[in-house]
Design a protein around this motif. Structure first.
Motif, PDB file in Angstrom:
ATOM      1  N   GLN A   1      12.890  51.269  15.820  1.00 48.77           N
ATOM      2  CA  GLN A   1      14.145  50.595  15.481  1.00 48.77           C
ATOM      3  C   GLN A   1      14.213  50.281  13.984  1.00 48.77           C
ATOM      4  OE1 GLN A   1      16.811  50.196  17.410  1.00 48.77           O
ATOM      5  NE2 GLN A   1      15.642  51.336  18.997  1.00 48.77           N
ATOM      6  N   GLY A   2      13.077  49.906  13.410  1.00 48.59           N
ATOM      7  CA  GLY A   2      13.041  49.656  11.963  1.00 48.59           C
ATOM      8  C   GLY A   2      13.345  50.908  11.166  1.00 48.59           C
ATOM      9  N   PHE A   3      12.817  52.033  11.624  1.00 51.33           N
ATOM     10  CA  PHE A   3      13.086  53.318  10.975  1.00 51.33           C
ATOM     11  C   PHE A   3      14.563  53.672  11.054  1.00 51.33           C
ATOM     12  CE2 PHE A   3      13.505  57.922  12.145  1.00 51.33           C
ATOM     13  CZ  PHE A   3      13.449  58.413  10.851  1.00 51.33           C
ATOM     14  N   LEU A   4      15.160  53.492  12.239  1.00 53.81           N
ATOM     15  CA  LEU A   4      16.581  53.800  12.381  1.00 53.81           C
ATOM     16  C   LEU A   4      17.433  52.933  11.452  1.00 53.81           C
ATOM     17  CD1 LEU A   4      16.835  54.143  16.284  1.00 53.81           C
ATOM     18  CD2 LEU A   4      16.899  55.988  14.586  1.00 53.81           C
ATOM     19  N   LYS A   5      17.087  51.673  11.365  1.00 49.88           N
ATOM     20  CA  LYS A   5      17.862  50.761  10.525  1.00 49.88           C
ATOM     21  C   LYS A   5      17.742  51.127   9.048  1.00 49.88           C
ATOM     22  CE  LYS A   5      18.531  45.837   9.541  1.00 49.88           C
ATOM     23  NZ  LYS A   5      18.069  44.447   9.841  1.00 49.88           N
ATOM     24  N   SER A   6      16.515  51.398   8.587  1.00 47.51           N
ATOM     25  CA  SER A   6      16.317  51.717   7.168  1.00 47.51           C
ATOM     26  C   SER A   6      16.960  53.034   6.785  1.00 47.51           C
ATOM     27  CB  SER A   6      14.818  51.754   6.840  1.00 47.51           C
ATOM     28  OG  SER A   6      14.193  52.845   7.509  1.00 47.51           O
ATOM     29  N   ALA A   7      17.011  53.972   7.728  1.00 49.74           N
ATOM     30  CA  ALA A   7      17.604  55.286   7.444  1.00 49.74           C
ATOM     31  C   ALA A   7      19.104  55.312   7.694  1.00 49.74           C
ATOM     32  CB  ALA A   7      16.921  56.345   8.302  1.00 49.74           C
ATOM     33  N   GLY A   8      19.639  54.224   8.271  1.00 44.95           N
ATOM     34  CA  GLY A   8      21.076  54.170   8.548  1.00 44.95           C
ATOM     35  C   GLY A   8      21.501  55.052   9.691  1.00 44.95           C
ATOM     36  N   LEU A   9      20.614  55.236  10.686  1.00 50.84           N
ATOM     37  CA  LEU A   9      20.922  56.083  11.832  1.00 50.84           C
ATOM     38  C   LEU A   9      21.325  55.223  13.020  1.00 50.84           C
ATOM     39  CD1 LEU A   9      17.970  58.673  11.669  1.00 50.84           C
ATOM     40  CD2 LEU A   9      20.200  58.775  10.534  1.00 50.84           C
ATOM     41  N   ALA A  10      22.259  55.752  13.816  1.00 52.22           N
ATOM     42  CA  ALA A  10      22.714  55.021  15.008  1.00 52.22           C
ATOM     43  C   ALA A  10      21.745  55.216  16.171  1.00 52.22           C
ATOM     44  CB  ALA A  10      24.110  55.483  15.408  1.00 52.22           C
ATOM     45  N   SER A  11      21.133  56.400  16.262  1.00 51.46           N
ATOM     46  CA  SER A  11      20.197  56.664  17.349  1.00 51.46           C
ATOM     47  C   SER A  11      19.232  57.752  16.925  1.00 51.46           C
ATOM     48  CB  SER A  11      20.949  57.103  18.612  1.00 51.46           C
ATOM     49  OG  SER A  11      21.504  58.403  18.413  1.00 51.46           O
ATOM     50  N   LEU A  12      18.217  57.990  17.774  1.00 50.00           N
ATOM     51  CA  LEU A  12      17.226  59.023  17.475  1.00 50.00           C
ATOM     52  C   LEU A  12      17.811  60.421  17.565  1.00 50.00           C
ATOM     53  CD1 LEU A  12      14.042  57.621  19.261  1.00 50.00           C
ATOM     54  CD2 LEU A  12      14.452  57.817  16.801  1.00 50.00           C
ATOM     55  N   ASP A  13      18.986  60.543  18.162  1.00 49.00           N
ATOM     56  CA  ASP A  13      19.627  61.854  18.223  1.00 49.00           C
ATOM     57  C   ASP A  13      19.970  62.385  16.838  1.00 49.00           C
ATOM     58  OD1 ASP A  13      19.461  61.741  20.956  1.00 49.00           O
ATOM     59  OD2 ASP A  13      21.500  60.946  21.229  1.00 49.00           O
ATOM     60  N   GLN A  14      20.109  61.460  15.873  1.00 45.51           N
ATOM     61  CA  GLN A  14      20.454  61.864  14.500  1.00 45.51           C
ATOM     62  C   GLN A  14      19.219  62.213  13.666  1.00 45.51           C
ATOM     63  OE1 GLN A  14      22.745  58.176  13.799  1.00 45.51           O
ATOM     64  NE2 GLN A  14      24.504  59.495  13.347  1.00 45.51           N
ATOM     65  N   ALA A  15      18.037  62.048  14.249  1.00 40.53           N
ATOM     66  CA  ALA A  15      16.785  62.409  13.568  1.00 40.53           C
ATOM     67  C   ALA A  15      16.233  63.679  14.172  1.00 40.53           C
ATOM     68  CB  ALA A  15      15.773  61.279  13.683  1.00 40.53           C
ATOM     69  N   ARG A  16      15.320  64.322  13.511  1.00 38.26           N
ATOM     70  CA  ARG A  16      14.665  65.490  14.083  1.00 38.26           C
ATOM     71  C   ARG A  16      13.164  65.204  14.190  1.00 38.26           C
ATOM     72  NH1 ARG A  16      15.357  67.629   8.646  1.00 38.26           N
ATOM     73  NH2 ARG A  16      13.322  68.208   7.764  1.00 38.26           N
ATOM     74  N   ILE A  17      12.516  66.011  14.997  1.00 41.29           N
ATOM     75  CA  ILE A  17      11.084  65.825  15.215  1.00 41.29           C
ATOM     76  C   ILE A  17      10.338  66.964  14.528  1.00 41.29           C
ATOM     77  CG2 ILE A  17       9.253  65.730  16.935  1.00 41.29           C
ATOM     78  CD1 ILE A  17      11.290  64.585  18.902  1.00 41.29           C
ATOM     79  N   GLU A  18       9.307  66.611  13.752  1.00 41.68           N
ATOM     80  CA  GLU A  18       8.459  67.617  13.108  1.00 41.68           C
ATOM     81  C   GLU A  18       7.018  67.395  13.568  1.00 41.68           C
ATOM     82  OE1 GLU A  18       8.829  67.835   8.913  1.00 41.68           O
ATOM     83  OE2 GLU A  18      10.968  68.374   8.954  1.00 41.68           O
ATOM     84  N   SER A  19       6.241  68.463  13.484  1.00 42.54           N
ATOM     85  CA  SER A  19       4.852  68.403  13.933  1.00 42.54           C
ATOM     86  C   SER A  19       3.904  68.558  12.763  1.00 42.54           C
ATOM     87  CB  SER A  19       4.571  69.497  14.968  1.00 42.54           C
ATOM     88  OG  SER A  19       5.362  69.302  16.128  1.00 42.54           O
ATOM     89  N   ASP A  20       2.779  67.868  12.848  1.00 41.51           N
ATOM     90  CA  ASP A  20       1.720  67.959  11.847  1.00 41.51           C
ATOM     91  C   ASP A  20       0.409  68.150  12.598  1.00 41.51           C
ATOM     92  OD1 ASP A  20      -0.557  66.632  10.178  1.00 41.51           O
ATOM     93  OD2 ASP A  20       1.042  67.053   8.732  1.00 41.51           O
TER      94      ASP A  20
END
Length: 701
Positions: free
Chosen positions: A83-102
């Motif tokens: 939730q902190g990440f979403l707030k700092s990035a200005g995203l409404a939900s995780l759907d607006q982020a992508r997943i990367e692998s390391d």
């Protein structure tokens, strides 16, 4: 492309603050634009007594868009972190982020944050108030009931933005009730009405029509040209004075040049004292009679108004003030040449001033004694230096005794900048030898980088003694310059010694001279002080285009206290290293030094001293190098002894080919221990041969 016009209109800004304020305004605004990703084609800032102005041209209409990838927490992170990440990035939900692998960290979220650029007026409205509130005035004031601080009350602000082809828009913002718009005012008296402006060209033209010259450089040009012409019209010459010129240009918006006069009786006062009086009190120029070379009883003043009476009242007011100040100067001049009450039995007037200094026990420095004790030290040191620089020791000692006497005079008390100069006048008036009188003035020199150094031997002896006593004294009490702090101007004193020595071509051994100084601790400080001279010499030579590492290479030989010979050696070394032979020999010498440094860790320091054994030289290249070294060492040593450094370099140049051949064909670290040691001794001889001129290991490249 759009341009920005900014004007900050206030009450009078002190002249001494204007140039820096204009630079600060330009830097603060343009830095803030660049920090926000805004580029521009150019910027210029200006100052008058009542305004700071800035134009920034070639700006874009809006800030560029930005795109930033922001790495977030792992997919398995706690809900709070997500939730902190979403707030700092200005995203409404995780759907607006992508997943990367390391491979090491696993899967984690990434947000792409895109920010559209803002229009420039919005940025400017944010930047300008911030700059105004944080402006670095040396002194500022608050007025009224607000919290805003400015150098003087700030009345209005012009802030317009737009392209040349359109009417610019006013950038609106609020700052403590100060009006922001496109209106300024002209000259306070000649055209005080409101003026509506558009862009910079329009602004400059309308100000000029309203009797305001915006550009300070142009105001200076007007003042200088009109002052020269006015003096020429009277058959006189303007005595140009940059201090007065810059001050006057900072006091007026519409320069008007006028001429006044004073009573001829005041010309009995030395010209420099008249100029100092008129400059200090009224910021006016003096003029010279070309027929006599002396000042005329005229002065030129700069008014800020075209008066109806042609300036008669302004001139009259200045004449009254100057008359009073010149009366004071004349009184001081005459008083200084009369017997000093209570010291009449101490000889001539200047001697009486000296006696007053000694009797008053004025402290020069708490750890270095009184001024009287310092004068005695300088006199002894000047007497010792005199034969070395070709001066009469008796004259040098006498000049040193009188050199500080004018500090107790009325004239120098009123005008400290005349110290030394007034001493020369008083020494001449009491019949001192011309060389002594000149030394009293010139011993202060050089006062700056552009000031001439003394050239008469007596003046040279006193100037060196004065500066060396200061340096040796402060070094003996461990009061050295640190960083940017140099409260006793010791760097300037050292550069003064260097310039006097070099400009006069003097052979002055510094270590022996330091040993003659009246400080018991000179043996302890001599080495450190010589290092300080080396650092200052590097600064001096660097300004002349020489390499600092060459100075290090010469000073590292030890005992190099003859600065003139150091410079000549550095110059010859620089020329030599500019040749192919010099570059090749430097490379070979450095290679030898590197090998020796590595091998000495195994065999110990000094293991290769004593020279190579000729019986162990088995290869032709070894023999050729050995023979070349013996010849080069002998020739170079003889040339150095004769102080012929060019010939010494020529001798060393003979080593280039045999050194190259040696490294090309010979294995230094031979399996035979005797051969290895002998070849290392041969490398030591290369290092020894070149060290007759300089320590090549200190040379870069």
């Amino acid at each position: 492309m759009p341009d920005l016009l900014l004007e900050l209109f206030s009450e009078e800004i002190p002249a001494r603050m204007q140039a820096k304020a204009a630079d600060d305004l330009k830097k603060m605004i343009t830095d803030a634009l660049v920090e926000r990703g805004v580029v521009y084609e150019g910027a210029s800032a200006y100052a008058t007594p009542r305004r700071l102005a800035l134009t920034v041209h070639g700006l874009p209409a809006r800030q560029p868009d930005t795109r930033e990838e922001r790495k977030g927490p792992r997919v398995s992170a706690p809900e709070g972190a997500i939730q902190g990440f979403l707030k700092s990035a200005g995203l409404a939900s995780l759907d607006q982020a992508r997943i990367e692998s390391d491979p090491k960290k696993g899967e984690f979220y990434v947000a792409v944050v895109e920010k559209p650029g803002r229009v420039l007026p919005a940025l400017i409205a944010e930047i300008v108030p911030e700059v105004i509130r944080t402006f670095p005035w040396p002194k500022s004031m608050r007025w009224g009931s607000g919290s805003l601080r400015w150098v003087r009350p700030l009345h209005s602000i012009i802030c317009t933005f737009g392209p040349e082809t359109e009417d610019p828009e006013v950038v609106p913002f609020e700052i403590e009730g100060v009006s922001v718009g496109d209106v300024t005012r002209g000259h306070r008296f000649l055209a005080p009405g409101a003026i509506r402006v558009k862009r910079f060209d329009d602004y400059v033209a309308k100000l000029e029509a309203a009797k305001v010259v915006l550009d300070p450089a142009r105001r200076r040009d007007i003042i200088l040209a009109d002052a020269r012409n006015l003096a020429f019209a009277q058959g006189l010459e303007l005595v140009e004075d940059d201090t007065v010129l810059h001050e006057a240009a900072g006091l007026v918006e519409w320069p008007v040049v006028l001429m006044g006069s004073f009573d001829e009786s005041f010309l009995a006062v030395p010209d420099e004292a008249i100029q100092a009086t008129i400059r200090a009190n009224q910021k006016c120029f003096v003029v010279r009679d070309p027929k006599t070379g002396r000042l005329a009883n005229r002065f030129i003043l700069i008014a800020n108004i075209e008066a109806r009476d042609g300036g008669a009242a302004i001139v009259g007011g200045n004449e009254r003030v100057i008359r009073a100040r010149l009366s004071d100067a004349k009184f001081f001049w005459e008083t200084d040449q009369k017997p000093l009450p209570g010291y009449e039995d101490q000889g001539k007037p200047l001697d009486q001033r000296l006696a007053k200094i000694i009797a008053s026990n004025v402290v020069f420095h708490a750890k270095l004694g009184t001024q009287g004790e310092r004068i005695e030290r300088i006199a002894k040191l000047a007497e010792a230096i005199a034969p070395v620089v070709g001066a009469d020791p008796v004259k040098a000692a006498r000049a040193a005794q009188l050199a500080k006497a004018d500090l107790a005079s009325e004239m120098v008390g009123e005008f400290p900048e005349l110290q030394g100069l007034m001493g020369r006048y008083y020494a001449t008036a009491q019949g001192e030898d011309p060389a002594i009188a000149a030394a009293v003035e010139d011993h202060w020199r050089p006062k700056g980088v552009n000031d001439a150094v003394p050239s008469d031997p007596v003046a040279v002896a006193v100037a060196l003694a004065d500066k060396l006593d200061t340096l040796i004294g402060f070094w003996s009490i461990d009061e050295k310059p640190t960083g940017t702090k140099d409260p006793f101007a010791l760097r300037r004193a050292a550069l003064g010694v260097i310039r006097i020595i070099l400009d006069n071509g003097l052979r002055l051994p510094l270590l022996a001279t330091i040993a003659r100084a009246s400080f018991a601790s000179t043996d302890r400080v001599a080495g450190n002080l010589l290092d300080f001279f080396a650092d200052r010499l590097k600064v001096q030579l660097r300004d002349q285009g020489a390499r600092h590492d060459l100075v290090d290479a010469v000073f590292s030989l030890g005992g190099q206290d003859d600065l003139l010979m150091v410079v000549r050696r550095v110059e010859a070394l620089g020329r030599f290293l500019g040749t192919d032979d010099g570059k090749a020999l430097l490379a070979g010498t450095k290679r030898a030094a590197n090998i020796l440094r590595i091998e000495e860790k195994k065999d110990g320091a000094g293991a290769y001293a004593g020279g190579a054994d000729t019986g162990l030289l088995t290869e032709a290249e070894e023999k050729a190098l050995y023979a070349a070294l013996q010849s080069a060492k002998q020739s170079a040593a003889a040339a150095v002894a004769a102080e012929d450094y060019e010939r010494a370099m020529t001798a060393l140049a003979q080593l280039r080919q045999p050194v190259d051949a040696f490294f090309d064909k010979i294995l230094v670290n031979a399996e035979d221990a005797r051969l290895r040691l002998n070849r290392l001794k041969l490398l030591e001889e290369i290092r020894t041969a070149t060290r007759s001129v300089a320590d090549f290991s200190r040379i870069e490249g």
